[in-house]
Design an enzyme around this catalytic site. Structure first.
Site, PDB file in Angstrom:
ATOM      1  N   CYS A  41     -31.823  19.545  36.907  1.00 36.68           N
ATOM      2  CA  CYS A  41     -30.417  19.373  36.904  1.00 36.68           C
ATOM      3  C   CYS A  41     -29.383  20.085  36.076  1.00 36.68           C
ATOM      4  O   CYS A  41     -29.953  20.428  35.184  1.00 36.68           O
ATOM      5  CB  CYS A  41     -30.835  18.327  36.399  1.00 36.68           C
ATOM      6  SG  CYS A  41     -29.134  17.288  35.790  1.00 36.68           S
ATOM      7  N   CYS A  54     -27.170  18.512  33.850  1.00 36.56           N
ATOM      8  CA  CYS A  54     -27.765  17.911  32.237  1.00 36.56           C
ATOM      9  C   CYS A  54     -27.995  18.893  30.995  1.00 36.56           C
ATOM     10  O   CYS A  54     -27.845  19.209  29.834  1.00 36.56           O
ATOM     11  CB  CYS A  54     -28.943  17.781  32.866  1.00 36.56           C
ATOM     12  SG  CYS A  54     -28.933  16.312  33.946  1.00 36.56           S
ATOM     13  N   ASP A  55     -28.435  20.276  31.954  1.00 40.21           N
ATOM     14  CA  ASP A  55     -28.834  21.117  31.751  1.00 40.21           C
ATOM     15  C   ASP A  55     -28.255  22.440  31.161  1.00 40.21           C
ATOM     16  O   ASP A  55     -28.614  23.558  30.609  1.00 40.21           O
ATOM     17  CB  ASP A  55     -30.505  21.526  31.181  1.00 40.21           C
ATOM     18  CG  ASP A  55     -31.738  20.813  31.471  1.00 40.21           C
ATOM     19  OD1 ASP A  55     -30.928  19.662  30.814  1.00 40.21           O
ATOM     20  OD2 ASP A  55     -32.088  20.352  32.423  1.00 40.21           O
TER      21      ASP A  55
END
Length: 316
Positions: free
Chosen positions: A132, A135-136
């Site tokens: 992701c 997300c990261d």
């Protein structure tokens, strides 16, 4: 006999549990083998509102679980083998729990990211390996990153990661990409993106400090090489966890549950879907939580109408 059973946890299922429990519906939440969903494999969550300093993924999920329990939600661990939606109440066959019955169902079983199955991959999820970018990606500012995949999703992630990375290398096992031409043109024009096409990933390379690169084989020459990177993003798709439904719920060609636009309603009255199992676009913790709220409110409204109908029948 339960008024409602929620299958799956994660932000969607736990939010639905909080709302339904507060409405005195006493929901049963069935946790699978990974309670809390994909966020339990995420270290720092920095894009969930209300946590200015970020929060650990497992801690966020545990807090949501405790909140649902506080209002009366019941949690039990089991694997749902099948669901019979041909009759009322719905019947569930659950490993370890036997047969359960429910007037309504909330499906929040999520979608599992596809992995390559190469050495060093699973061992380093959350420690340099991710599925992701949104997300990261922030954690890889000014670092070299690899994105594995050749579809629109992979190139979209590669483009997004150039906001943070010093260099993004796209690795694909074929010499041609599957992504749309407009997406290819957009990413190819980005000077931060490099290409390693016709390369088969063999191993995520690490040392004591973490991920250092990806070993690949050049399919044209057979030679092996290591592409340096501190982050490896696997972007080869997701698989929605809908196999246990046995085709009773309408899904798209990839298996994602189809809901009535603007609602969580499926084609089966009394069955609602939320989270990544019905989300082909966003797949974020906050959007999953929002759809869990929608499912709970839709479910509550359905139960109230059902109980009103039963009372009217009883007085005739």
């Amino acid at each position: 006999m339960y008024k409602t059973i929620i299958i799956g946890t994660g932000p969607a299922g736990l939010t639905a549990a909080i709302y339904l429990a507060r409405a005195n519906m006493k929901p049963l939440v069935i946790e699978g083998p990974q309670p809390g969903g994909q966020l339990t494999t995420t270290t720092d969550v920095e894009n969930f509102p209300g946590f200015p300093d970020g929060i650990m993924g497992p801690v966020l999920m545990e807090n949501m679980r405790k909140q649902a329990e506080r209002f009366g939600a019941e949690f039990r661990t089991g694997w749902v083998n099948s669901v019979d939606m041909s009759r009322r109440p719905f019947k569930l066959d659950v490993d370890g729990l036997g047969e359960l019955e429910a007037e309504t169902l909330v499906l929040s079983t999520g979608a599992s990211a596809k992995y390559l199955g190469i050495p060093g991959e699973q061992d380093n999820v959350g420690r340099g390996v991710s599925t992701c970018a949104t997300c990261d990606g922030f954690f890889f500012r000014n670092r070299e990153i690899i994105v594995i995949g050749g579809g629109d999703s992979a190139l979209e992630e590669a483009g997004f990661l150039t906001r943070f990375a010093s260099k993004v290398t796209v690795v694909h096992r074929r010499d041609e990409l599957r992504a749309s031409k407009i997406m290819q043109d957009r990413v190819r024009s980005n000077e931060k993106v490099e290409w390693a096409l016709d390369r088969t990933p063999l191993e995520v390379v690490t040392n004591d400090m973490g991920v250092t690169g990806l070993k690949v084989r050049n399919n044209a020459t057979g030679e092996e090489e290591v592409i340096s990177a501190t982050g490896v993003f696997v972007a080869i798709g997701h698989t929605p966890n809908t196999g246990f439904l046995g085709g009773q719920i309408d899904t798209d060609e990839n298996g994602y549950i189809i809901v009535k636009p603007g609602t969580s309603e499926t084609n089966v009255p009394g069955v609602f879907a939320c989270g990544d199992v019905q989300d082909t676009r966003y797949r974020q913790a906050i959007t999953a939580a929002g759809s869990g709220c929608m499912a709970a409110l839709d479910c509550e409204k359905y139960i109230e109408a059902l109980e009103h109908e039963q009372k009217e029948l009883a007085t005739k």
